[in-house]
Motif scaffolding. Structure first.
Motif, mmCIF file in Angstrom:
data_model
loop_
_atom_site.group_PDB
_atom_site.id
_atom_site.type_symbol
_atom_site.label_atom_id
_atom_site.label_comp_id
_atom_site.label_asym_id
_atom_site.label_seq_id
_atom_site.Cartn_x
_atom_site.Cartn_y
_atom_site.Cartn_z
ATOM 1 N N VAL A 160 1.620 -5.645 -26.210
ATOM 2 C CA VAL A 160 1.847 -5.732 -24.776
ATOM 3 C C VAL A 160 0.923 -4.725 -24.104
ATOM 4 O O VAL A 160 1.032 -3.520 -24.329
ATOM 5 N N ILE A 161 -0.019 -5.231 -23.310
ATOM 6 C CA ILE A 161 -0.993 -4.379 -22.632
ATOM 7 C C ILE A 161 -0.493 -4.039 -21.238
ATOM 8 O O ILE A 161 -0.234 -4.927 -20.424
ATOM 9 N N SER A 162 -0.354 -2.751 -20.954
ATOM 10 C CA SER A 162 0.048 -2.305 -19.619
ATOM 11 C C SER A 162 -1.170 -2.263 -18.707
ATOM 12 O O SER A 162 -2.205 -1.713 -19.075
ATOM 13 N N VAL A 163 -1.027 -2.842 -17.526
ATOM 14 C CA VAL A 163 -2.124 -2.883 -16.552
ATOM 15 C C VAL A 163 -1.578 -2.324 -15.249
ATOM 16 O O VAL A 163 -1.038 -3.055 -14.418
ATOM 17 N N HIS A 164 -1.708 -0.997 -15.088
ATOM 18 C CA HIS A 164 -1.049 -0.365 -13.940
ATOM 19 C C HIS A 164 -1.862 0.740 -13.281
ATOM 20 O O HIS A 164 -1.358 1.456 -12.415
ATOM 21 N N GLY A 165 -3.095 0.922 -13.688
ATOM 22 C CA GLY A 165 -3.942 1.901 -13.030
ATOM 23 C C GLY A 165 -3.565 3.343 -13.278
ATOM 24 O O GLY A 165 -4.032 4.242 -12.568
ATOM 25 N N GLY A 166 -2.724 3.581 -14.267
ATOM 26 C CA GLY A 166 -2.257 4.946 -14.517
ATOM 27 C C GLY A 166 -1.017 5.243 -13.707
ATOM 28 O O GLY A 166 -1.012 6.095 -12.816
ATOM 29 N N GLU A 167 0.038 4.518 -14.035
ATOM 30 C CA GLU A 167 1.269 4.593 -13.238
ATOM 31 C C GLU A 167 1.996 5.903 -13.493
ATOM 32 O O GLU A 167 2.059 6.404 -14.609
ATOM 33 N N ARG A 189 -5.211 5.628 -10.033
ATOM 34 C CA ARG A 189 -6.346 5.021 -9.337
ATOM 35 C C ARG A 189 -6.214 5.126 -7.829
ATOM 36 O O ARG A 189 -7.160 4.827 -7.100
ATOM 37 N N GLY A 190 -5.040 5.502 -7.350
ATOM 38 C CA GLY A 190 -4.832 5.646 -5.918
ATOM 39 C C GLY A 190 -4.671 4.340 -5.177
ATOM 40 O O GLY A 190 -4.788 4.276 -3.947
ATOM 41 N N ARG A 191 -4.400 3.276 -5.901
ATOM 42 C CA ARG A 191 -4.187 1.969 -5.270
ATOM 43 C C ARG A 191 -3.378 1.084 -6.194
ATOM 44 O O ARG A 191 -3.326 1.309 -7.405
ATOM 45 N N VAL A 192 -2.744 0.068 -5.633
ATOM 46 C CA VAL A 192 -2.028 -0.907 -6.451
ATOM 47 C C VAL A 192 -3.026 -1.927 -6.979
ATOM 48 O O VAL A 192 -4.186 -1.979 -6.553
ATOM 49 N N GLY A 193 -2.582 -2.734 -7.926
ATOM 50 C CA GLY A 193 -3.474 -3.697 -8.552
ATOM 51 C C GLY A 193 -3.606 -4.987 -7.768
ATOM 52 O O GLY A 193 -2.776 -5.310 -6.913
ATOM 53 N N ASP A 207 0.810 -1.220 0.000
ATOM 54 C CA ASP A 207 0.000 0.000 0.000
ATOM 55 C C ASP A 207 0.846 1.274 0.000
ATOM 56 O O ASP A 207 0.336 2.354 -0.334
ATOM 57 N N VAL A 208 2.110 1.169 0.371
ATOM 58 C CA VAL A 208 2.987 2.346 0.337
ATOM 59 C C VAL A 208 3.155 2.852 -1.097
ATOM 60 O O VAL A 208 3.578 3.995 -1.304
ATOM 61 N N MET A 209 2.798 2.002 -2.080
ATOM 62 C CA MET A 209 2.924 2.383 -3.490
ATOM 63 C C MET A 209 1.625 2.939 -4.064
ATOM 64 O O MET A 209 1.562 3.289 -5.234
#
Length: 247
Positions: A234-241, A206-210, A198-200
């Motif tokens: 390659v699909i990035s799945v990172h919540g808007g990193e 999105r304000g949270r990790v996946g 959660d520190v990340m």
């Protein structure tokens, strides 16, 4: 809903984290899943959990740093319709203290093992005219940091292999794509960070990790008929990193 009934899937590194979620999701969708890992107890537990929900799975133990073990894994898995190269090692440290042994381990597990499995299993898919290969990459291939160069380098290489294999086998009905997760809530990530992930949270829009299941859902899309024209992506799945420097 994606229906994988009649298909066999091999998922490497399937006894924890993203691999476990992927194996469970594919089994829920009807696939017979070959669960790979190193820990027989965790493998048996996952197979039992999948069976408890009406799915079908079996466990094969193998050390992906061993050429011979990877060959045996491919042989024991047999013909597969879906290959998910998920297993990987990541030891995050500065370059000066990254020993040759650590470099070799990353190259063996993160690059050579997927290469061996594709070289062995993709021709059978091509002969049958159908198949899906998913490489679990990482956003670290593009979002660099002052540590972890060897891990990031191997993930960048896996992205390149994804595009080469998509070109090599695409004409034979085999689609090859990648999924690049950002920080994901897994035991391995918590061990790397030395505490809760959660520190990340502040590093994503999105304000949270996946969660692993969110990565598994993208893998399921890529192996199903709804993505029939997706190849070499390659699909990035990172919540808007965002960059750690922006935090």
């Amino acid at each position: 809903m994606t229906d994988l009934t009649g298909k066999t899937a091999l998922v490497t590194g399937a006894t924890a984290g993203i691999g476990r979620a992927v194996a469970a999701r594919l089994a829920e969708s009807g696939a017979d899943v070959v669960v790979h890992g190193r820990n027989a107890d965790r493998g048996a537990e996952l197979v039992s959990a999948i069976a408890g929900k009406g799915g079908r799975a079996r466990f094969v133990a193998a050390d992906l740093s061993s050429v011979e073990d990877v060959e045996r894994l491919a042989a024991e898995a047999g013909p597969v319709d879906i290959l998910v190269n998920n297993a990987g090692v990541y030891e995050i440290m500065p370059t000066p203290v990254t020993s040759p042994a650590i470099v070799d381990r990353h190259l063996a597990v993160n690059i050579r093992a997927p290469f061996q499995l594709v070289a062995t299993l993709a021709p059978g898919m091509a002969e049958r005219g159908d198949g899906a290969i998913i490489n679990i990459c990482s956003t670290v291939a593009h979002m660099v940091a002052p540590v972890g160069a060897v891990y990031g380098g191997t993930k960048a290489a896996l992205e390149t292999l994804t595009r080469y294999w998509a070109t090599e086998f695409g004409g034979s009905g085999v689609r090859v794509n990648g999924v690049a997760p950002g920080v994901t809530r897994t035991p391995g990530m918590e061990q790397t960070l030395g505490g809760p992930v959660d520190v990340m949270n502040r590093l994503t829009a999105r304000g949270r990790v996946g969660d692993p299941e969110e990565i598994a859902d993208v893998v399921l899309f890529l192996v199903g008929d709804h993505s029939s024209y997706v190849n070499g992506t390659v699909i990035s799945v990172h919540g808007g990193e965002s960059s750690p420097l922006a935090a």
